[in-house]
Scaffold this active site. Structure first.
Site, mmCIF file in Angstrom:
data_model
loop_
_atom_site.group_PDB
_atom_site.id
_atom_site.type_symbol
_atom_site.label_atom_id
_atom_site.label_comp_id
_atom_site.label_asym_id
_atom_site.label_seq_id
_atom_site.Cartn_x
_atom_site.Cartn_y
_atom_site.Cartn_z
ATOM 1 N N GLY A 330 -63.853 -45.052 23.191
ATOM 2 C CA GLY A 330 -64.409 -44.434 22.000
ATOM 3 C C GLY A 330 -63.758 -44.945 20.728
ATOM 4 O O GLY A 330 -64.376 -44.948 19.655
ATOM 5 N N ALA A 331 -62.512 -45.393 20.863
ATOM 6 C CA ALA A 331 -61.825 -45.921 19.694
ATOM 7 C C ALA A 331 -62.471 -47.202 19.187
ATOM 8 O O ALA A 331 -62.321 -47.565 18.017
ATOM 9 C CB ALA A 331 -60.354 -46.167 20.030
ATOM 10 N N MET A 332 -63.185 -47.904 20.080
ATOM 11 C CA MET A 332 -63.876 -49.137 19.686
ATOM 12 C C MET A 332 -65.377 -48.918 19.548
ATOM 13 O O MET A 332 -66.154 -49.860 19.536
ATOM 14 C CB MET A 332 -63.596 -50.227 20.720
ATOM 15 C CG MET A 332 -62.117 -50.604 20.811
ATOM 16 S SD MET A 332 -61.778 -51.862 22.046
ATOM 17 C CE MET A 332 -62.080 -50.930 23.545
ATOM 18 N N ILE A 355 -60.941 -55.509 35.054
ATOM 19 C CA ILE A 355 -60.745 -56.842 35.610
ATOM 20 C C ILE A 355 -59.274 -57.226 35.692
ATOM 21 O O ILE A 355 -58.866 -57.966 36.590
ATOM 22 C CB ILE A 355 -61.525 -57.894 34.789
ATOM 23 C CG1 ILE A 355 -61.025 -57.937 33.354
ATOM 24 C CG2 ILE A 355 -63.010 -57.599 34.832
ATOM 25 C CD1 ILE A 355 -61.631 -59.078 32.538
ATOM 26 N N CYS A 440 -70.688 -49.636 33.012
ATOM 27 C CA CYS A 440 -69.242 -49.573 32.773
ATOM 28 C C CYS A 440 -69.047 -49.824 31.278
ATOM 29 O O CYS A 440 -69.705 -49.156 30.469
ATOM 30 C CB CYS A 440 -68.489 -50.561 33.655
ATOM 31 S SG CYS A 440 -69.102 -52.255 33.551
ATOM 32 N N ARG A 486 -64.653 -65.620 34.478
ATOM 33 C CA ARG A 486 -63.989 -64.997 35.626
ATOM 34 C C ARG A 486 -63.408 -66.034 36.586
ATOM 35 O O ARG A 486 -62.411 -65.779 37.253
ATOM 36 C CB ARG A 486 -64.973 -64.097 36.378
ATOM 37 C CG ARG A 486 -65.535 -62.959 35.535
ATOM 38 C CD ARG A 486 -64.451 -62.003 35.083
ATOM 39 N NE ARG A 486 -65.000 -60.950 34.239
ATOM 40 C CZ ARG A 486 -64.919 -60.942 32.922
ATOM 41 N NH1 ARG A 486 -64.306 -61.921 32.287
ATOM 42 N NH2 ARG A 486 -65.440 -59.945 32.215
#
Length: 852
Positions: A330-332, A355, A440, A486
């Site tokens: 939520g901060a971002m 990750i 996610c 990745r």
């Protein structure tokens, strides 16, 4: 030089000593005092191992693979690190690794530890440690003062992490015989299968003119992102609710992170329940931001339940993150939904880590297996185990190494979390006919794991070779899992830089120094400048973890999957090697820009070619596959979701014997191969037996025909014999003696009238022995013996009286003037006329009206 007499030397405080090198395996096979030139003739090495367009860059001779104490030649090519045995010249699998599969490498120095077999003073070795993304940790030892280690290290610096995408071997080799088809066509074909069960095949024209927008009563295929203007990481085609217009979709996309709005991944063909995916909503720091279009779109995912008016199905919003992580986002500007804003919904958190946690967990698991494995990269540990000591491990059982017995790696716990979340999602869709929206943070890592695994559980089609390919291409490739980030490969720069430029991020402190183990006193790292740790901080084995989950399901349901565990291992190796272009770049748009489908080979064609070479007996086929046993969803109970090590992948390098845990499967495969051969032999024998049966039937029919002809001939012969007897009796009644010959002639002698100088006169028989078909060859000839000249009238009259049928009983002649001859000819003619008249039929042409 004999092995026992080979020595090694080093300089210590200005004093040169000659010592025997032991302890770390076969170090004593080398003459460490010998200085070899860096450049050697390449012709000494067999190059028939090389693949198409593979070129040797550097060669190192007299190199020792510490894990197995084998000496050989180390080659660095533009595709892999290739280790050849010194004795046989064959490839050593453990020491051969594709460059793209190398996670990191570094120079290290080793000092042996004193053992009963070792001297007090052991010279230090010049070692190169290579850590792979496939659970491999290998160490090479080089001759001192040859500069071979530096040459190999510099070659790895240039080739293992190329700065440009076009320098990857997949682009250098080209498509070769494994040409790729359009990924867009394959994606559309899968969409058509989901939306329209009676679908037709997609074509290039559909993509060009945008005519692929098919629909049913609930869902439609939208081309709103055909130019990737709405979302760069989403595919060109999306399945969305039919009731939502493209304008509303564009409005709703702005409320989700990276514009990854909720879209359909899979829909139930009967109930209408869907499995959808998205990224996190941008609810703001106070968690109070809303979007009417987003809420309308999510509500449209919950179509009416069973067609009942006003009755809507339940919606589950599955957040893959731990709750605290969702709040921290939520901060971002991110966060999670509120169930009060979405009609008839329930929010569920699965608590799957990010990750970075997965990367660290994987590294700890790799170190644990290398420490306790039988082929450890630690030469000392390897020596102790080979010597029969009980220290360490070397006896890792894949079944006993469960969640609680792998140190603090936590890898199996993470695998269990993904399995449990996917099973929960599949159960909600299959049992409750509910719709589930999964997300996610960005919606391309944990979201893809859960959605793809739930698809695999729900749809039997995805458990086949063709379906597995469609699933991976749809949920992993098309929906923008960042494979290049990745896996740690170059990608297209998104910040206006040069195309194919790699933006490297330092990972100092992100990786453990595994497996550099100080307690054993074996490895000592050199200066940090000689270590290569430039792997991107975004590297993480997310896709590898998902394939691990698939292997767990395959272990639980051995009859449900067409492919085997060996197929998953080969597939994963191909992905990590970057030999093909399918899994390069971070999105469908980037692969289209780079032209990977046209310029690189296709992994699916390669694997299909492997299977075709072995037929149904190939190791990629699951011998136990039975589609009738599991033709519906797989819903494993919670108690069954206890993962174990995947022996064919996790243990194949550290514990090769444990990796053969599938020995029973191998035996079954051999038995199946023999059974297949016997089945083929049986089919050939049955085919030959059928041919013999047909031939026997044909001969039997001909024999039956010949038998009928023979019976007919015998019948004719009997009839002819009877007629001969009748003729004989008739002739004998005239006072003649008849003799039949084998030629069909007969001789008639007139009794009591011996004639001098007889002469045989042959006359044709008045009766031909034949049947009604007049095909008989039997004939009778009557030979009458008479004088040439009969001068005696008395004898002539007596003969006449004897032969005359009209003579009276008193023996006199009724027609002395030969009137009998005239009367006899009239009688014969009358009889002939009577016989002809008797044979007339009313059907003869005499009574034909047309001839009147």
């Amino acid at each position: 030089m004999p092995r026992s007499s080979r020595t090694a030397s080093r300089t210590d405080s200005g004093t040169a000593e000659s010592e025997k090198m032991e302890g770390a395996g076969s170090w004593d096979v080398l003459d460490w005092t010998k200085i070899e030139p860096l450049s050697r003739s390449v012709s000494r090495v067999r190059h028939d191992f090389l693949l198409e367009a593979e070129e040797v860059i550097v060669e190192g001779y007299g190199v020792v693979l510490v894990n197995t104490d084998e000496a050989g030649t180390l080659l660095v090519t533009n595709f892999r690190l290739l280790f050849l045995s010194e004795g046989t010249g064959n490839i050593i699998s453990l020491g051969t690794i594709p460059l793209a599969t190398i996670e990191k490498f570094s120079k290290i120095a080793a000092k042996g530890q004193s053992t009963p077999r070792q001297s007090d003073k052991i010279p230090s070795g010049r070692l190169l440690q290579v850590i792979g993304k496939d659970m491999r940790v290998i160490v090479f030892g080089f001759l001192p003062r040859t500069k071979q280690r530096r040459a190999v290290f510099d070659a790895l610096l240039r080739c293992a992490k190329p700065a440009r995408l076009s320098d990857i071997y997949a682009f250098i080799a080209g498509p070769s015989k494994f040409k790729n088809t359009s990924p867009k066509l394959r994606l559309l074909n899968e969409y058509f299968r989901l939306v329209d069960r009676h679908y037709h095949r997609a074509s290039t024209n559909m993509i060009e003119d945008g005519s692929f927008t098919l629909s049913n009563e609930l869902w439609r295929i939208s081309n709103v992102n055909s130019k990737y203007t709405m979302c760069q990481s989403y595919p060109f085609a999306l399945i969305v609710p039919k009731s939502i217009s493209d304008e509303e979709i564009l409005q709703a996309s702005s409320f989700r992170a990276r514009c990854r709005l909720p879209v359909v991944s899979w829909c139930h063909p009967r109930t209408g329940a869907v499995l959808a995916r998205s990224s996190q909503p941008l609810v703001g720091l106070m968690m109070n931001m809303r979007s009417n279009m987003d809420e309308k779109l999510v509500a449209a995912l919950c179509a009416q339940l069973g067609g009942a008016k006003g009755t809507r199905r339940k919606l589950y919003i599955a957040d893959a993150r731990p709750r605290k992580n969702a709040l921290a986002n939520g901060a971002m500007g991110g966060g999670s939904e509120s169930s009060s804003n979405y009609f008839q919904s329930e929010i569920v958190f699965f608590g799957i880590d990010n990750i970075h946690a997965m990367r660290d967990s994987f590294a700890r698991l790799r170190e644990y297996l290398d420490t306790h494995g039988a082929a450890s990269s630690d030469g000392m540990s390897s020596f102790l185990r080979h010597g029969g000591w009980t220290w360490g491990g070397g006896n890792l059982s894949s079944m006993s190494a469960s969640v609680s017995t792998l140190g603090d790696s936590g890898w199996l716990i993470h695998v269990q979390s993904v399995l449990a979340g996917s099973a929960w999602i599949a159960a909600r869709v299959a049992l409750e006919s509910a719709s589930v929206l999964v997300h996610c943070s960005d919606g391309w890592d944990r979201t893809t794991q859960l959605v793809a695994l739930a698809n695999l559980l729900l749809d039997p089609y995805y458990r086949t070779f063709a379906g597995f390919q469609a699933l991976v291409e749809k949920d992993w490739l098309a929906f923008g899992h960042p494979f290049s980030d990745r896996i740690g490969m170059p990608t297209v720069s998104g910040s206006g830089g040069m195309l194919f430029e790699l933006s490297r991020q330092s990972s100092t402190g992100s990786f453990s120094s595994s497996p550099v183990r100080q307690p054993s006193g074996t490895y000592t790292p050199q200066a940090p400048a000689s270590s290569h740790n430039q792997t991107s901080n975004n590297y993480s084995p997310i896709f590898l973890q998902w394939v691990d989950c698939v292997s767990q399901l395959l272990r639980m349901y051995p009859f449900a999957f067409e492919f085997s565990s060996a197929f998953l291992v080969d597939f994963l190796d191909c992905v990590l090697s970057c030999r093909f272009g399918n899994f390069l770049c971070n999105s469908e748009q980037e692969r289209q820009i780079c032209g990977t489908s046209e310029l690189c080979g296709c992994i699916w064609e390669y694997l299909a070619d492997l299977r075709a070479s072995g037929g149904k007996a190939h190791v990629h086929y699951n011998l136990f596959y039975d589609p009738t046993k599991h033709n519906g969803p797989l819903l494993p109970p919670a108690a069954a979701l206890a993962p174990t090590l995947w022996p064919q992948f996790h243990l194949r390098w550290a514990c090769p014997f444990e990796a053969q845990a599938g020995e029973l499967e191998g035996q079954c495969r051999n038995m199946a191969l023999k059974f297949s051969e016997l089945q083929k032999a049986k089919e050939i024998a049955e085919r030959k037996a059928k041919e013999v049966t047909v031939a026997v039937e044909s001969l039997t029919a001909e024999l039956q025909k010949e038998k009928q002809l023979n019976t007919s001939a015998v019948h004719l012969a009997k009839k002819a014999s009877k007629e001969n007897v009748a003729i004989k009796r008739a002739i004998e009644s005239l006072g003649c003696k008849v003799h039949f010959s084998s030629s069909g002639d007969c001789t008639v002698d007139i009794e009591n009238y011996p004639l001098p100088n007889p002469r045989s006169i042959k006359q044709p028989s008045t009766k031909s022995v034949s049947d009604c078909e007049e095909k008989s060859d039997l004939s009778v000839s009557i030979t009458v013996v008479a004088d040439d000249i009969i001068s005696d009238t008395s004898v002539s009259s007596r003969v006449c009286e004897t032969l005359c049928p009209f003579r009276p009983r008193d023996g006199g002649c009724r027609w002395p003037d030969a009137g009998c001859a005239q009367f006899g000819s009239q009688f014969v003619g009358l009889k002939a006329n009577f016989d002809a008249f008797d044979r007339l039929s009313i059907y003869d042409s005499y009574f034909d009206s047309e001839k009147r």
